[in-house]
Design an enzyme around this catalytic site. Structure first.
Site, short mmCIF file in Angstrom:
data_model
loop_
_atom_site.label_atom_id
_atom_site.label_comp_id
_atom_site.label_asym_id
_atom_site.label_seq_id
_atom_site.Cartn_x
_atom_site.Cartn_y
_atom_site.Cartn_z
CB CYS A 87 -38.92 2.27 18.14
SG CYS A 87 -37.51 3.23 17.62
CG HIS A 144 -38.45 -2.27 17.73
ND1 HIS A 144 -38.09 -0.97 17.99
CD2 HIS A 144 -37.78 -3.03 18.64
CE1 HIS A 144 -37.23 -0.94 19.00
NE2 HIS A 144 -37.03 -2.19 19.40
CA LIG Z 1 -37.93 5.42 16.38
#
Ligand SMILES: [Ca+2]
Length: 449
Positions: A87, A144
């Site tokens: 991610c 994130h």
């Molecule tokens: Ca991901």
């Protein structure tokens, strides 16, 4: 100049030559309204959705009529890749248009270990460049690339943010993996009732309605189908005070996974409906992709490997571009593209300018999207943990620890026939190219995650 020293100012200097070949072709296409010149942009990204997880990429299990409709009405990519098989690095590259190695985000920014680090504010994001060009910018969903408030999207060019900053939250309680509440409104934690996917859709629709009269850039990083595996009516897994709820297991995971993708698909349908209802369809560029390949709970179709690896299944993911009147319907491109290409593409569409001295690694895809132009030949690179990969035309070099493999993806998409022994000269040449890239991107970079 070191990135850390780069002063964040959006000075007016023309888009760099690195991606101007088709960028300047975005002349006024005959329209006389300002918004025709500069489309709205909606960037939708699924989380951990694999190459075989949606209908138009061959899933027989998961039904995604709305995403499939975008593919039929626009361009489907067969060779699009996330910049990383996990991610945070993928998001850093998408946001900055550069290899994530340049900003030191090489791994996942975890809730437990990286609470005080994140993508440096000096990094220039597409939101900052578009905002300077008069766009209203919003992000609803997963950030994130920085956990602490210092690294919040509001500090990286986004006018509006609702969502979470960690890698995942409980879809109902919005508690992150480390046990903290993680649902924000700009710089503050503001709880909100609802299933994460539905909230992302709701805020996206509201944003479009409120900003229908000005150019907007809407970034919708969905949580689906990342764990925890929860449908709309499943109980929370993570409860306040560190208490544990019920966790999906076995067949429940497959059932929840399917529902998670299907709810996201319905949400995407509602976003498109909103765009149509407001008469913005021909003035809005919509892009859909995933941030890395599926885990073993999903499907990467015929590709080898899963999330976290540099086999194709780790980073070759679905991508669809939709823009009626500009992108021909029912087209398929097999040109090799990466997440970091979206920044220069958006800059080109918006006829925006980059800050002086900023050079992006991505290339402008506008000519490819609207005129089927060929992209410049280039070599592409991936690095994650002990793996390295390089792509040059059909050739893929894959290095896993000390194990070096070579594949011809045109003939062997599933990476079954290793040609390294048969083509030692090519292996040597590609290894040299990889080493030069590693040296170049990592020079003077502080590792942040
Ligand atoms: Ca991901």
């Amino acid at each position: 100049m070191k990135r850390r020293e780069f002063i964040k100012c959006i000075a007016g200097v023309a888009v760099t030559a690195a991606f101007s070949n088709s960028g300047c072709s975005m002349a006024n296409p005959g329209g006389n309204s300002r918004s025709m010149d500069r489309p709205n942009i909606i960037l939708i990204m699924a989380d951990d959705l694999g190459y075989g997880d949606i209908g138009c990429y061959g899933s027989k299990i998961i039904s995604t009529p709305n995403i499939d409709t975008l593919a039929r009405g626009g361009m489907k990519f067969t060779d699009y890749h996330s910049n990383c098989p996990v991610c945070s690095p993928t998001r850093a590259a998408l946001l900055t248009g550069r290899y994530q190695q340049r900003c030191g985000i090489e791994g996942v920014v975890t809730a437990a270990k990286h609470r005080h680090t994140g993508m440096a504010l000096e990094e220039v994001t597409f939101a900052e460049v578009l905002k300077k060009r008069g766009y209203v910018t919003g992000i609803f969903g997963k950030w994130h690339v920085g956990y602490s408030v210092e690294f919040n999207p509001a500090r990286q060019g986004f006018d509006e943010f609702r969502g979470y900053v960690s890698g995942n939250v409980d879809f109902h309680s919005h508690i992150d993996q480390a046990g903290f509440d993680d649902w924000w409104k700009n710089l503050e934690k503001v709880p909100e009732e609802g299933y994460t996917t539905d909230l992302i859709t709701k805020h996206g629709i509201d944003f479009i309605e409120r900003h229908k009269n000005k150019p907007f850039c809407l970034y919708l990083p969905h949580e689906a189908p990342h764990y925890p595996y929860q449908g709309r009516n499943d109980p929370p897994e993570r409860l306040p005070g560190g208490k544990k709820g019920k966790k999906a297991r076995g067949k429940e995971i497959a059932r929840a996974y399917k529902e998670m993708v299907e709810v996201m698909d319905k949400g995407i349908g509602k976003i498109v409906e909103t765009v149509k209802r407001l008469g913005l369809e021909r003035k809005t560029f919509i892009f859909f992709c995933s941030d890395n390949g599926a885990t073993k709970n999903g499907s990467n179709g015929a590709l080898a490997g899963f999330k976290g690896s540099l086999w194709e299944g780790g980073h070759r993911v679905p991508a669809i571009a939709y823009w009626p009147g500009r992108i021909n319907p029912d087209t398929v491109t097999s040109q090799t593209t990466l997440g970091m290409d979206m920044f220069p593409t958006m800059v080109s569409m918006a006829q925006a300018k980059l800050p002086a001295g900023l050079k992006l690694d991505g290339v402008d895809l506008l000519g490819m999207l609207t005129e089927d132009r060929k992209l410049p030949e280039r070599t592409l690179f991936w690095r994650y943990r002990k793996e390295r990969a390089l792509r040059k035309g059909p050739w893929k070099l894959l290095i896993q620890a000390d194990n070096v493999k070579l594949y011809n993806l045109d003939e062997d998409l599933g990476e079954k026939k290793d040609l390294a022994g048969a083509r030692p000269e090519m292996v040597r040449e590609l290894k040299d190219e990889l080493a030069a890239w590693e040296q170049e991107v990592s020079a003077g970079v502080e590792l942040r995650a």
